[in-house]
Design a protein around this motif. Sequence first.
Motif, mmCIF file in Angstrom:
data_model
loop_
_atom_site.group_PDB
_atom_site.id
_atom_site.type_symbol
_atom_site.label_atom_id
_atom_site.label_comp_id
_atom_site.label_asym_id
_atom_site.label_seq_id
_atom_site.Cartn_x
_atom_site.Cartn_y
_atom_site.Cartn_z
ATOM 1 N N ALA A 76 0.838 -1.199 0.000
ATOM 2 C CA ALA A 76 0.000 0.000 0.000
ATOM 3 C C ALA A 76 0.872 1.248 0.000
ATOM 4 C CB ALA A 76 -0.922 -0.003 1.219
ATOM 5 N N ASN A 77 1.937 1.214 0.784
ATOM 6 C CA ASN A 77 2.852 2.352 0.839
ATOM 7 C C ASN A 77 3.556 2.554 -0.496
ATOM 8 O OD1 ASN A 77 4.213 4.438 2.521
ATOM 9 N ND2 ASN A 77 6.036 3.212 2.094
ATOM 10 N N LEU A 78 3.931 1.450 -1.153
ATOM 11 C CA LEU A 78 4.568 1.532 -2.472
ATOM 12 C C LEU A 78 3.639 2.210 -3.472
ATOM 13 C CD1 LEU A 78 6.911 0.584 -4.413
ATOM 14 C CD2 LEU A 78 5.485 -1.421 -4.855
ATOM 15 N N LEU A 79 2.363 1.836 -3.451
ATOM 16 C CA LEU A 79 1.394 2.456 -4.361
ATOM 17 C C LEU A 79 1.261 3.946 -4.073
ATOM 18 C CD1 LEU A 79 -1.494 -0.206 -4.481
ATOM 19 C CD2 LEU A 79 0.582 -0.068 -5.875
ATOM 20 N N GLU A 80 1.247 4.300 -2.807
ATOM 21 C CA GLU A 80 1.105 5.705 -2.431
ATOM 22 C C GLU A 80 2.297 6.524 -2.891
ATOM 23 O OE1 GLU A 80 0.507 5.531 1.756
ATOM 24 O OE2 GLU A 80 -1.431 4.520 1.578
ATOM 25 N N ILE A 81 3.469 5.916 -2.905
ATOM 26 C CA ILE A 81 4.689 6.613 -3.321
ATOM 27 C C ILE A 81 4.761 6.731 -4.847
ATOM 28 C CG2 ILE A 81 7.215 6.434 -3.427
ATOM 29 C CD1 ILE A 81 7.077 5.128 -0.631
ATOM 30 N N ASN A 82 4.447 5.643 -5.544
ATOM 31 C CA ASN A 82 4.674 5.574 -6.984
ATOM 32 C C ASN A 82 3.570 6.194 -7.835
ATOM 33 O OD1 ASN A 82 6.934 4.147 -6.257
ATOM 34 N ND2 ASN A 82 6.440 2.314 -7.420
ATOM 35 N N LEU A 83 2.352 6.173 -7.346
ATOM 36 C CA LEU A 83 1.211 6.609 -8.147
ATOM 37 C C LEU A 83 0.727 7.985 -7.702
ATOM 38 C CD1 LEU A 83 1.294 3.518 -8.693
ATOM 39 C CD2 LEU A 83 -1.200 3.538 -8.657
ATOM 40 N N ASP A 84 0.163 8.711 -8.652
ATOM 41 C CA ASP A 84 -0.550 9.934 -8.284
ATOM 42 C C ASP A 84 -1.735 9.543 -7.418
ATOM 43 O OD1 ASP A 84 1.176 11.514 -9.768
ATOM 44 O OD2 ASP A 84 -0.107 11.478 -11.559
ATOM 45 N N ARG A 85 -2.151 10.456 -6.548
ATOM 46 C CA ARG A 85 -3.266 10.151 -5.665
ATOM 47 C C ARG A 85 -4.434 11.099 -5.907
ATOM 48 N NH1 ARG A 85 -0.373 9.683 0.111
ATOM 49 N NH2 ARG A 85 1.351 10.705 -0.978
ATOM 50 N N VAL A 86 -5.614 10.566 -5.814
ATOM 51 C CA VAL A 86 -6.847 11.334 -5.899
ATOM 52 C C VAL A 86 -7.568 11.182 -4.564
ATOM 53 C CG1 VAL A 86 -9.062 11.591 -7.067
ATOM 54 C CG2 VAL A 86 -7.021 10.971 -8.390
ATOM 55 N N ASP A 87 -7.733 12.283 -3.867
ATOM 56 C CA ASP A 87 -8.339 12.247 -2.525
ATOM 57 C C ASP A 87 -7.624 11.243 -1.635
ATOM 58 O OD1 ASP A 87 -10.233 14.153 -3.285
ATOM 59 O OD2 ASP A 87 -11.622 12.624 -4.014
ATOM 60 N N GLY A 88 -6.311 11.181 -1.767
ATOM 61 C CA GLY A 88 -5.503 10.317 -0.918
ATOM 62 C C GLY A 88 -5.395 8.879 -1.376
ATOM 63 N N THR A 89 -6.045 8.523 -2.485
ATOM 64 C CA THR A 89 -6.041 7.138 -2.969
ATOM 65 C C THR A 89 -5.176 7.015 -4.215
ATOM 66 O OG1 THR A 89 -8.276 6.770 -2.107
ATOM 67 C CG2 THR A 89 -7.475 5.234 -3.778
ATOM 68 N N ALA A 93 -12.647 -1.387 2.994
ATOM 69 C CA ALA A 93 -11.579 -1.151 3.961
ATOM 70 C C ALA A 93 -10.913 0.196 3.695
ATOM 71 C CB ALA A 93 -10.543 -2.270 3.883
ATOM 72 N N THR A 94 -10.496 0.847 4.756
ATOM 73 C CA THR A 94 -9.816 2.136 4.601
ATOM 74 C C THR A 94 -8.400 1.959 4.067
ATOM 75 O OG1 THR A 94 -9.141 2.067 6.925
ATOM 76 C CG2 THR A 94 -11.197 3.229 6.397
ATOM 77 N N GLU A 95 -7.818 0.769 4.272
ATOM 78 C CA GLU A 95 -6.474 0.503 3.762
ATOM 79 C C GLU A 95 -6.526 0.282 2.252
ATOM 80 O OE1 GLU A 95 -6.911 -1.277 7.901
ATOM 81 O OE2 GLU A 95 -8.013 -1.381 6.003
ATOM 82 N N HIS A 96 -5.430 0.573 1.597
ATOM 83 C CA HIS A 96 -5.365 0.372 0.154
ATOM 84 C C HIS A 96 -5.063 -1.073 -0.221
ATOM 85 C CE1 HIS A 96 -4.295 4.872 0.252
ATOM 86 N NE2 HIS A 96 -5.577 4.724 0.026
ATOM 87 N N ILE A 147 -5.630 -5.469 -3.397
ATOM 88 C CA ILE A 147 -6.036 -4.077 -3.328
ATOM 89 C C ILE A 147 -7.515 -4.036 -2.968
ATOM 90 C CG2 ILE A 147 -4.268 -3.218 -4.900
ATOM 91 C CD1 ILE A 147 -6.349 -3.214 -7.143
ATOM 92 N N THR A 148 -7.978 -2.897 -2.510
ATOM 93 C CA THR A 148 -9.357 -2.779 -2.036
ATOM 94 C C THR A 148 -10.197 -1.928 -2.987
ATOM 95 O OG1 THR A 148 -8.662 -0.956 -0.609
ATOM 96 C CG2 THR A 148 -8.755 -3.162 0.379
ATOM 97 N N GLY A 149 -11.481 -1.814 -2.650
ATOM 98 C CA GLY A 149 -12.426 -1.167 -3.541
ATOM 99 C C GLY A 149 -12.108 0.270 -3.879
ATOM 100 N N GLN A 150 -11.599 1.019 -2.901
ATOM 101 C CA GLN A 150 -11.331 2.429 -3.182
ATOM 102 C C GLN A 150 -10.243 2.583 -4.242
ATOM 103 O OE1 GLN A 150 -9.647 4.623 0.145
ATOM 104 N NE2 GLN A 150 -8.832 2.744 1.070
ATOM 105 N N VAL A 151 -9.265 1.692 -4.251
ATOM 106 C CA VAL A 151 -8.204 1.740 -5.266
ATOM 107 C C VAL A 151 -8.759 1.341 -6.633
ATOM 108 C CG1 VAL A 151 -5.951 0.836 -5.975
ATOM 109 C CG2 VAL A 151 -6.423 1.277 -3.550
#
Length: 241
Positions: A114-127, A156-159, A175-179
């Motif tokens: 999840a942290n890797l995705l947050e670092i590598n990808l652009d985020r929309v509303d934190g996702t 889930a709130t986690e990615h 990965i979860t639904g928000q992603v």
Amino acid sequence: METNVYKDKNKVAQEFSKFFSDLVQGKEIFHVALSGGSTPKVVFDVLASSFKDRIDWSKIHFYWGDERCVPPADDQSNYKMTVEHLFSKIEVPKGNIHRILGEAEPPREAFRYANLLEINLDRVDGTPQFDLIILGMGDDGHTASIFPHEIGLWNATEHCVVATHPESGQKRITITGQVINIAKEVAFLVTGDSKAEKVREVIQKEGNYDRYPASLVSPTSGNLRWFLDQAAAKGISLDRS
């Protein structure tokens, strides 16, 4: 939602590969989450044989929507399948391959990925936002590794979270639904008549469709595409293209 129906699994693979090639064209960098399963295996074969020299693989970064908690050399590993059918046949920088470490301790790996995705990808509303997420659907209506008995993981709130296969008890990272629903493009690859009942229920919102995680795929972009063969699509009444 766009529904595309083709003669068989091989035609699905050919048409999806064209779609993928067109989607990547002109992009400076492209982040895609891959799926495991028999249909993606055929897609990877087509990409490796027919699109090897037509796609600039150096611009594509590969991730996985889910992975079994097994070592990378295990026959059940989605990563291993992708290496055998795609990566071993094309020129892609090793730094562009971001595998889920199936051999690692599951909760820790879910957090790391999840942290890797947050670092590598652009985020929309934190996702983290993928350019494309490829999904399959099981006979039970699961997608990624979110199964009906754990459908609550979708929200889930986690990615990334740890999921459990309902029969084997095997742990998986998913990965979860928000992603999934924040991705720019989402594509289902579903073939075979064993999937026909769930395809009909999910697409046409019939029966117990809301019990199936696949029914929760609804990207905010509106860019949801189904690539089906005739066997999987035999129960739907939508126009076929």
